[in-house]
Design an enzyme around this catalytic site. Structure first.
Site, mmCIF file in Angstrom:
data_model
loop_
_atom_site.group_PDB
_atom_site.id
_atom_site.type_symbol
_atom_site.label_atom_id
_atom_site.label_comp_id
_atom_site.label_asym_id
_atom_site.label_seq_id
_atom_site.Cartn_x
_atom_site.Cartn_y
_atom_site.Cartn_z
ATOM 1 N N TYR A 1 5.672 -1.717 3.241
ATOM 2 C CA TYR A 1 6.634 -0.702 2.580
ATOM 3 C C TYR A 1 6.755 0.413 3.697
ATOM 4 O O TYR A 1 7.782 1.149 3.492
ATOM 5 C CB TYR A 1 5.660 0.012 1.408
ATOM 6 C CG TYR A 1 6.162 -0.745 0.180
ATOM 7 C CD1 TYR A 1 6.890 -1.989 -0.068
ATOM 8 C CD2 TYR A 1 5.683 -0.046 -1.089
ATOM 9 C CE1 TYR A 1 7.303 -2.277 -1.216
ATOM 10 C CE2 TYR A 1 6.278 -0.671 -2.321
ATOM 11 C CZ TYR A 1 6.912 -1.818 -2.265
ATOM 12 O OH TYR A 1 7.366 -2.208 -3.620
ATOM 13 N N ASP B 1 -6.139 -15.861 1.501
ATOM 14 C CA ASP B 1 -5.683 -17.219 0.894
ATOM 15 C C ASP B 1 -7.051 -17.590 0.126
ATOM 16 O O ASP B 1 -6.750 -18.313 -0.915
ATOM 17 C CB ASP B 1 -5.749 -18.059 2.196
ATOM 18 C CG ASP B 1 -6.441 -17.610 3.385
ATOM 19 O OD1 ASP B 1 -6.355 -16.677 3.882
ATOM 20 O OD2 ASP B 1 -7.070 -18.498 3.908
ATOM 21 N N LYS C 1 -6.444 -9.971 5.056
ATOM 22 C CA LYS C 1 -6.278 -11.078 6.145
ATOM 23 C C LYS C 1 -6.727 -10.616 7.168
ATOM 24 O O LYS C 1 -6.228 -11.086 8.235
ATOM 25 C CB LYS C 1 -4.795 -11.457 6.043
ATOM 26 C CG LYS C 1 -4.341 -12.733 6.729
ATOM 27 C CD LYS C 1 -4.808 -13.965 6.087
ATOM 28 C CE LYS C 1 -4.678 -15.197 7.056
ATOM 29 N NZ LYS C 1 -5.331 -16.430 6.380
ATOM 30 N N ASP D 1 1.246 -7.631 -3.740
ATOM 31 C CA ASP D 1 2.561 -7.966 -4.115
ATOM 32 C C ASP D 1 2.599 -9.625 -4.769
ATOM 33 O O ASP D 1 2.692 -9.881 -5.804
ATOM 34 C CB ASP D 1 3.681 -8.030 -3.184
ATOM 35 C CG ASP D 1 4.835 -7.785 -3.840
ATOM 36 O OD1 ASP D 1 5.258 -8.068 -4.957
ATOM 37 O OD2 ASP D 1 6.025 -7.745 -2.848
#
Ligand code: NAP
Length: 405
Positions: free
Chosen positions: A154, A271, A221, A295
Site C-alpha cells: 500500500y 504459504d 514471509k 489481502d
C-alpha cells in the site's frame, strides 16, 4: 432544511470510546446496489438496537456523501464536508462505492483510509450454518484477520521497466549496494516499519485479550524477505513482550503446556498459513498480517466459509473507524431489490462490537442465522442452497428482523 440533529456524538478519551445511548453515526449509502442494501441494513440495525436495549438506546443516523451521489450533488467524489463529518463523529459505516475511472481520485476507499490513518483492516470470518461451502467442516474456521493497512504494497513504490527512474535506481543498487539486478528490470520497493507493525499487532493482541481469543498468529514471509516480513514477525513478538507480558505467552515458551488463560503468540510462514486454515482451522483465532499477505488470506478464508459475498470489513485507526461492505457496487443489480445485504449488515455487527454494544451485535448474528436456517435468502445463496426460497433484499431484512436474538 433538515431540523437540528438529535443524538450525541461519540467521544474518545485515553484510547477509549465514550459511547452515549443515542450516538450520531454517519453513513455513506454507497453507489449501485448500495441504496437497496443500506435501506435494508438500517432497518435491521434499528430493530436490533431497540430489541437488545429494550428501547433505551438508538442510533441517530446522518447521511454523508461520497461516490456518485456526492459527485452529482457537489461536483466532488469525496467532499471535504464528508471527511469533516466522519472526523467529528469518529465512527461511520459505508456501502460500496464506484471507483471513478479516469477521475482525479484513485480510490475513495483508499483515500478515506489514508486521510483518517485507518491502519488496521479487520476482517472476521465465521461460518453461518447452512451456507454452501467448498470444504467439509466450514464451521471449524473462526478467525479474525488484522491486516496492516498503510505500508508494504500500500506504500509501495514501483518503477516501470526501462523508465529513467528504474534505470537510475538499478544503477545505484548495482554499483553502490552490490545488488544483482537484471538489466531493463521493473523495480518495486515495499517499506515496512517497526512503528507500523507494532501498532497493528498491538491492536490484534488487545482484541484477543478483550474478546478472550486463544491466540494471535503473526503471518509473514520472513524466510525469504528477512528484513521486511521477518522483521514484522520479530517486531510482533517484541511488542507482545513489551506491552502484554502478563497477558501473553509465546508458543515456543509454552512447549505444548497450558496457556492458563493467556493469549498464545505464534507465527507461521504465509504459504504454510494457507494450508493451516484448510487443514487445522481450529488452531487459529486472531491473525496479524502485513498488507499483501492479509489481502490474499482474507478472501481465501471468506471463500472457505462460503461467505465471500457476505464478508464484512472495517478500517480502524486510533479514535476513528469505518465499517464497510467488502464487495463492490454490482451495478447490474442496482435498484432491483435483489442483492444480499449481508456484508453491510455484518459490518454493522462489527461496528456495534467496536462500540461495546455486543448485545445488539449478537442479536443481528442470531437474526441472520435464523434467516439462513429458514432458507429464505437472497438469490446468491438461494442458487446454491437446496430447497431455498429466493427473497428480495428487503424481504431478507424482514427475515433477519423476524429472527433477531
Ligand atoms: P462487484 O460489485 O463486487 O460485483 C461482482 C459480482 O459479485 C456481482 O456481479 C455479483 O455476482 C456478486 N456480488 C457483489 N455484491 C453482491 C451482493 N451484495 N449480493 C450478491 N452478490 C453480489 O465487483 P465489480 O463488478 O468488479 O465492481 C463494481 C464497482 O464496484 C467498481 O466500480 C469497483 O471499483 C467497485 N468496488 C468497490 C468496492 C468497495 O467500495 N469496497 C469494492 C470492490 C469494487 P453475480 O453476477 O454472480 O450475481
Amino acid at each position: 432544511m433538515p431540523g437540528p440533529l438529535q443524538g450525541t456524538p461519540i467521544a474518545y478519551h485515553d484510547g477509549k470510546y465514550v459511547v452515549p445511548s443515542d450516538p450520531i453515526i454517519p453513513f455513506i449509502e454507497g453507489d449501485g446496489t448500495g441504496r437497496d442494501i443500506w435501506r435494508a441494513s438500517r432497518r435491521v440495525f434499528d430493530a436490533a438496537v431497540a430489541k437488545a436495549s429494550g428501547g433505551t438506546r438508538r442510533v441517530t443516523w446522518v447521511e454523508t456523501l461520497a461516490g456518485e451521489k456526492a459527485f452529482k450533488e457537489t461536483g466532488s467524489w469525496l467532499p471535504q464536508a464528508t471527511i469533516e463529518e466522519i472526523k467529528r463523529y469518529r465512527v461511520g459505516i459505508k456501502g460500496p462505492l464506484t471507483t471513478p475511472v479516469g477521475g482525479g481520485i484513485r480510490s475513495l476507499n483508499v483515500a478515506l483510509r489514508q486521510i483518517l490513518d485507518l491502519y488496521a483492516c479487520v476482517r472476521p470470518v465465521r461460518y453461518f450454518d447452512g451456507v454452501p461451502s467448498p470444504v467439509k467442516r466450514p464451521q471449524d474456521l473462526d478467525v479474525i484477520i488484522f491486516r496492516e493497512n498503510t505500508e508494504d504494497v500500500y506504500a509501495g513504490i514501483e518503477f516501470e521497466a526501462e523508465s529513467k527512474e528504474a534505470e537510475r535506481l538499478r544503477e545505484f543498487l548495482v554499483t553502490e549496494l552490490k545488488a544483482t539486478i537484471r538489466e531493463r528490470s521493473a523495480i518495486g520497493i515495499k517499506p515496512m516499519s517497526e512503528f507500523g507493525a507494532k501498532r497493528l499487532v498491538a491492536r490484534a493482541v488487545q482484541h484477543a485479550i478483550d474478546k478472550r481469543r486463544s491466540s494471535v498468529t503473526l503471518v509473514h514471509k520472513g524466510n525469504i524477505m528477512k528484513f521486511t516480513e521477518g522483521a514484522f514477525r520479530d517486531w510482533g513478538y517484541e511488542l507482545a513482550r513489551e506491552r502484554f507480558a502478563r497477558e501473553t505467552v509465546t508458543e515456543a515458551d509454552l512447549k505444548g503446556g497450558d496457556a492458563g488463560g493467556r493469549v498464545v503468540i505464534k507465527d507461521r510462514i504465509a504459504d504454510s498459513m494457507f494450508q493451516q486454515v484448510l487443514l487445522r482451522p481450529r488452531e487459529y483465532s486472531v491473525l496479524a498480517t502485513p498488507n499483501l499477505n492479509g489481502d490474499f488470506l482474507s478472501d481465501a478464508c471468506a471463500a472457505q466459509v462460503g461467505g465471500l459475498g457476505m464478508a464484512p470489513g472495517a478500517n480502524i485507526g486510533d479514535g476513528y473507524a469505518i465499517f464497510e461492505a467488502t464487495h463492490g457496487t454490482a451495478p447490474k443489480y442496482a435498484d432491483l431489490d435483489k442483492v444480499n445485504p449481508g456484508s453491510v449488515i455484518l459490518s454493522g455487527v462489527m461496528m456495534f462490537e467496536h462500540l461495546g454494544w455486543d448485545d445488539a451485535a449478537r442479536s443481528i448474528v442470531a437474526g441472520l442465522q435464523g434467516a439462513i436456517s429458514a432458507k429464505r435468502v437472497t438469490y446468491d445463496l438461494a442458487r446454491q442452497m437446496e430447497g431455498a426460497t429466493e427473497v428480495s433484499t428487503s424481504a431478507f431484512a424482514d427475515q433477519i428482523i423476524g429472527h433477531l436474538g
